[in-house]
Design a protein around this motif. Structure first.
Motif, PDB file in Angstrom:
ATOM      1  N   GLU A 165       0.831  -1.204   0.000  1.00 34.38           N
ATOM      2  CA  GLU A 165       0.000   0.000   0.000  1.00 34.38           C
ATOM      3  C   GLU A 165       0.867   1.258   0.000  1.00 34.38           C
ATOM      4  O   GLU A 165       0.520   2.250  -0.644  1.00 34.38           O
ATOM      5  CB  GLU A 165      -0.930  -0.011   1.215  1.00 34.38           C
ATOM      6  CG  GLU A 165      -1.986   1.071   1.229  1.00 34.38           C
ATOM      7  CD  GLU A 165      -3.011   0.940   0.101  1.00 34.38           C
ATOM      8  OE1 GLU A 165      -3.814   1.880  -0.070  1.00 34.38           O
ATOM      9  OE2 GLU A 165      -3.003  -0.084  -0.606  1.00 34.38           O
ATOM     10  N   VAL A 166       1.996   1.226   0.689  1.00 35.22           N
ATOM     11  CA  VAL A 166       2.935   2.346   0.641  1.00 35.22           C
ATOM     12  C   VAL A 166       3.422   2.563  -0.786  1.00 35.22           C
ATOM     13  O   VAL A 166       3.450   3.695  -1.291  1.00 35.22           O
ATOM     14  CB  VAL A 166       4.139   2.089   1.578  1.00 35.22           C
ATOM     15  CG1 VAL A 166       5.254   3.100   1.308  1.00 35.22           C
ATOM     16  CG2 VAL A 166       3.705   2.164   3.037  1.00 35.22           C
ATOM     17  N   ALA A 167       3.797   1.477  -1.463  1.00 37.99           N
ATOM     18  CA  ALA A 167       4.264   1.581  -2.850  1.00 37.99           C
ATOM     19  C   ALA A 167       3.175   2.138  -3.758  1.00 37.99           C
ATOM     20  O   ALA A 167       3.445   2.981  -4.629  1.00 37.99           O
ATOM     21  CB  ALA A 167       4.728   0.208  -3.339  1.00 37.99           C
ATOM     22  N   ARG A 168       1.951   1.687  -3.546  1.00 37.11           N
ATOM     23  CA  ARG A 168       0.843   2.162  -4.389  1.00 37.11           C
ATOM     24  C   ARG A 168       0.633   3.659  -4.218  1.00 37.11           C
ATOM     25  O   ARG A 168       0.490   4.405  -5.197  1.00 37.11           O
ATOM     26  CB  ARG A 168      -0.447   1.411  -4.027  1.00 37.11           C
ATOM     27  CG  ARG A 168      -1.640   1.774  -4.923  1.00 37.11           C
ATOM     28  CD  ARG A 168      -2.951   1.263  -4.370  1.00 37.11           C
ATOM     29  NE  ARG A 168      -3.329   1.946  -3.134  1.00 37.11           N
ATOM     30  CZ  ARG A 168      -3.893   3.136  -3.114  1.00 37.11           C
ATOM     31  NH1 ARG A 168      -4.123   3.812  -4.229  1.00 37.11           N
ATOM     32  NH2 ARG A 168      -4.227   3.690  -1.957  1.00 37.11           N
ATOM     33  N   ILE A 169       0.616   4.124  -2.965  1.00 36.58           N
ATOM     34  CA  ILE A 169       0.381   5.549  -2.711  1.00 36.58           C
ATOM     35  C   ILE A 169       1.534   6.390  -3.243  1.00 36.58           C
ATOM     36  O   ILE A 169       1.322   7.464  -3.824  1.00 36.58           O
ATOM     37  CB  ILE A 169       0.174   5.794  -1.201  1.00 36.58           C
ATOM     38  CG1 ILE A 169      -1.097   5.094  -0.717  1.00 36.58           C
ATOM     39  CG2 ILE A 169       0.087   7.293  -0.905  1.00 36.58           C
ATOM     40  CD1 ILE A 169      -1.293   5.133   0.788  1.00 36.58           C
ATOM     41  N   MET A 170       2.755   5.904  -3.086  1.00 38.73           N
ATOM     42  CA  MET A 170       3.895   6.644  -3.615  1.00 38.73           C
ATOM     43  C   MET A 170       3.791   6.812  -5.125  1.00 38.73           C
ATOM     44  O   MET A 170       4.192   7.852  -5.673  1.00 38.73           O
ATOM     45  CB  MET A 170       5.202   5.930  -3.262  1.00 38.73           C
ATOM     46  CG  MET A 170       5.624   6.051  -1.819  1.00 38.73           C
ATOM     47  SD  MET A 170       7.260   5.319  -1.521  1.00 38.73           S
ATOM     48  CE  MET A 170       8.308   6.386  -2.510  1.00 38.73           C
ATOM     49  N   THR A 171       3.248   5.820  -5.793  1.00 40.87           N
ATOM     50  CA  THR A 171       3.121   5.873  -7.252  1.00 40.87           C
ATOM     51  C   THR A 171       1.951   6.749  -7.690  1.00 40.87           C
ATOM     52  O   THR A 171       2.095   7.643  -8.534  1.00 40.87           O
ATOM     53  CB  THR A 171       2.940   4.453  -7.817  1.00 40.87           C
ATOM     54  OG1 THR A 171       4.071   3.650  -7.443  1.00 40.87           O
ATOM     55  CG2 THR A 171       2.825   4.485  -9.333  1.00 40.87           C
ATOM     56  N   THR A 172       0.785   6.508  -7.103  1.00 45.04           N
ATOM     57  CA  THR A 172      -0.424   7.224  -7.541  1.00 45.04           C
ATOM     58  C   THR A 172      -0.449   8.677  -7.080  1.00 45.04           C
ATOM     59  O   THR A 172      -1.073   9.524  -7.724  1.00 45.04           O
ATOM     60  CB  THR A 172      -1.690   6.511  -7.046  1.00 45.04           C
ATOM     61  OG1 THR A 172      -1.653   6.418  -5.620  1.00 45.04           O
ATOM     62  CG2 THR A 172      -1.797   5.115  -7.629  1.00 45.04           C
ATOM     63  N   HIS A 173       0.232   8.998  -5.981  1.00 41.19           N
ATOM     64  CA  HIS A 173       0.231  10.361  -5.453  1.00 41.19           C
ATOM     65  C   HIS A 173       1.594  11.026  -5.633  1.00 41.19           C
ATOM     66  O   HIS A 173       1.947  11.928  -4.869  1.00 41.19           O
ATOM     67  CB  HIS A 173      -0.149  10.355  -3.975  1.00 41.19           C
ATOM     68  CG  HIS A 173      -1.555   9.915  -3.720  1.00 41.19           C
ATOM     69  ND1 HIS A 173      -2.080   9.821  -2.450  1.00 41.19           N
ATOM     70  CD2 HIS A 173      -2.542   9.535  -4.561  1.00 41.19           C
ATOM     71  CE1 HIS A 173      -3.332   9.400  -2.514  1.00 41.19           C
ATOM     72  NE2 HIS A 173      -3.627   9.219  -3.790  1.00 41.19           N
ATOM     73  N   ALA A 174       2.334  10.595  -6.621  1.00 43.40           N
ATOM     74  CA  ALA A 174       3.702  11.091  -6.803  1.00 43.40           C
ATOM     75  C   ALA A 174       3.758  12.604  -6.961  1.00 43.40           C
ATOM     76  O   ALA A 174       4.617  13.271  -6.366  1.00 43.40           O
ATOM     77  CB  ALA A 174       4.336  10.408  -8.014  1.00 43.40           C
ATOM     78  N   ASP A 175       2.842  13.169  -7.749  1.00 44.96           N
ATOM     79  CA  ASP A 175       2.865  14.617  -7.972  1.00 44.96           C
ATOM     80  C   ASP A 175       2.564  15.381  -6.694  1.00 44.96           C
ATOM     81  O   ASP A 175       3.208  16.396  -6.390  1.00 44.96           O
ATOM     82  CB  ASP A 175       1.863  15.004  -9.062  1.00 44.96           C
ATOM     83  CG  ASP A 175       2.281  14.506 -10.441  1.00 44.96           C
ATOM     84  OD1 ASP A 175       3.477  14.182 -10.609  1.00 44.96           O
ATOM     85  OD2 ASP A 175       1.419  14.441 -11.333  1.00 44.96           O
ATOM     86  N   ASP A 176       1.567  14.907  -5.932  1.00 51.36           N
ATOM     87  CA  ASP A 176       1.225  15.569  -4.669  1.00 51.36           C
ATOM     88  C   ASP A 176       2.387  15.484  -3.677  1.00 51.36           C
ATOM     89  O   ASP A 176       2.701  16.458  -2.976  1.00 51.36           O
ATOM     90  CB  ASP A 176      -0.017  14.934  -4.047  1.00 51.36           C
ATOM     91  CG  ASP A 176      -1.289  15.317  -4.786  1.00 51.36           C
ATOM     92  OD1 ASP A 176      -1.276  16.353  -5.468  1.00 51.36           O
ATOM     93  OD2 ASP A 176      -2.282  14.579  -4.675  1.00 51.36           O
TER      94      ASP A 176
END
Length: 434
Positions: free
Chosen positions: A20-31
């Motif tokens: 889940e950490v990896a997913r959030i880092m990827t999907t919210h990269a710009d933020d």
């Protein structure tokens, strides 16, 4: 000004939380880039089973050699979500030796070796953050370390394990027995196949050790925390609690002595009044009640476990550590300047609810009352009734005490067990929150 070179992150572990950490880092990269002031890049993921399919993670990032990942020279921050003592301890130490700050969710390791890890981080001028180690998504560690740093915390009492709260809540609300409620928790994924760490209080005790160290600016290890599990809590206990206007929770309770010269840390089931804020915490939620000298009473509430809530806490720490890196600074480290001793459970002053099976004949109540008096324990209320199972010549005697040292209460119970008129001690439970 935005820095263009990305901050590189090594992810150690890719289970429920790590993925889940990896997913959030990827999907919210710009933020994340906007909030940090620089891009943040997942540079490698260390796992035990490389063949497992991990959706959304580039297979080229996967490695089974966590040590090599940390030593390769370009990693800025390591996120440790492996859990357990080893290899996590060695990997965190390796990270510090190679100039890498660490974000960890590892309550067991921090409770056991937090002092050594803090010392290593300080030696190398690096950060060690661990918001996710206690109470999942609830912002608790950082407010206690930073927002309340100018205050004096005297007491922390909370529900810090969602599995046990779910079980006890089901027993309370539906009348289910312990095993039935545990089976439901297991089916819903709240309890592990082996629930020992949760139901015997080990998980909560580790969290209690971490919180006590922060609250009282002293070193508290897991071995310093008194622990009782909740497997013996019964439907009868809940019936007794309801008659008192209470419910039952597995609580972590951390207290500074009245003279300020020592602290106590304990985890055990307890009856608390329905009017207390913790009594209304349902399902698998966590809540922590903090009492500070200037701020007064504060309550922190929210989901205490699960992939997404825990990952939220990890990412919050990641942002903070990345900002520190850019500023060439570090956040707060260990604060243990008070070096207060941790008193044994026997010194804790509390109340007891004791249920006895006694002979149904004259003089029994007087004999029981005398036993309490001989041990210096004052009785608040007594209730006597016939046995609900219809056993003849026996009665149920329920005694609720005033506050007394736990050692005196324990001595009283042992003396009661030796009385000929006492057939058995059916239940013993502390009463808290008043």
């Amino acid at each position: 000004m935005m820095r263009t070179r990305p901050l590189k992150v090594a992810l150690l572990g890719c289970g429920v939380v790590g993925s889940e950490v990896a997913r959030i880092m990827t999907t919210h990269a710009d933020d994340l880039t906007a909030r940090i002031g620089a891009p943040v890049e997942l540079a490698g993921v260390a796992v035990r089973r490389p063949s497992k399919v991990r959706e959304g993670i580039d297979p080229a990032l996967i490695t089974t050699d966590a040590t090599a990942l940390l030593k390769r020279g370009d990693i800025d921050i390591a996120i440790e979500v492996i859990g357990g003592i080893e290899p996590a301890r060695t990997l965190i130490t390796t990270a510090f030796e190679h100039g890498i700050s660490v974000v960890s969710a590892n309550k067991a390791l921090l409770a056991q070796d937090g002092a050594a890890l803090h010392a290593a981080a300080e030696q190398h001028g690096l950060d060690l953050y661990y918001e996710a180690a206690v109470a999942g998504a609830i912002p608790l560690v950082r407010p206690m370390r930073e927002s309340l740093a100018g205050d004096k915390i005297n007491r922390v009492m909370g529900i810090v394990n969602g599995t046990t709260n779910f079980i006890l809540d089901k027993m309370d609300s539906t009348g289910a027995g312990y095993q039935e409620a545990l089976d439901e928790a297991t089916a819903l994924g709240y309890a592990e196949a082996d629930p020992t760490a949760d139901v015997e209080g080990y998980d909560a005790a580790a969290k209690a050790a971490i919180l006590a160290g922060i609250a009282f600016h002293t070193r508290v290890r897991l071995d310093d925390v008194y622990r009782e599990g909740m497997t013996e809590v019964s439907a009868t206990d809940f019936a007794s609690a309801k008659r008192m206007g209470c419910t039952i929770k597995l609580l972590a309770i951390l207290e500074r002595a009245a003279d300020g010269e020592s602290v106590t840390a304990r985890v055990h089931p307890a009856m608390i009044p329905l009017t207390h804020p913790l009594a209304s915490v349902r399902e698998a939620y966590n809540a922590v009640f903090v009492e500070a000298e200037a701020a007064g009473r504060l309550m922190f509430y929210g989901p205490g476990a699960g992939g997404s809530p825990t990952a939220s806490a990890v990412l919050g720490d990641l942002v903070a550590v990345c900002r520190n890196k850019l500023a060439a600074a570090t956040g707060p480290g260990e604060s243990a300047y008070t070096q207060l001793p941790v008193s044994p459970m026997g010194d804790v002053v509390t109340r007891y609810h004791i249920s006895l099976d006694v002979a149904d004949k004259p003089g029994v109540l007087a004999q029981v009352a005398t036993t309490f008096a001989e041990h210096g324990v004052s009785i608040d209320t007594v209730r006597q009734q016939g046995r609900p199972d219809g056993v003849g010549n026996e009665a149920s005697l329920v005694v609720v005490t005033h506050r007394a040292p736990d050692a005196a209460l324990s001595g009283t119970v042992e003396a009661l067990r030796k009385l000929d008129t006492v057939r058995g001690v059916a239940s013993i439970m502390r009463v808290e929150g008043e």
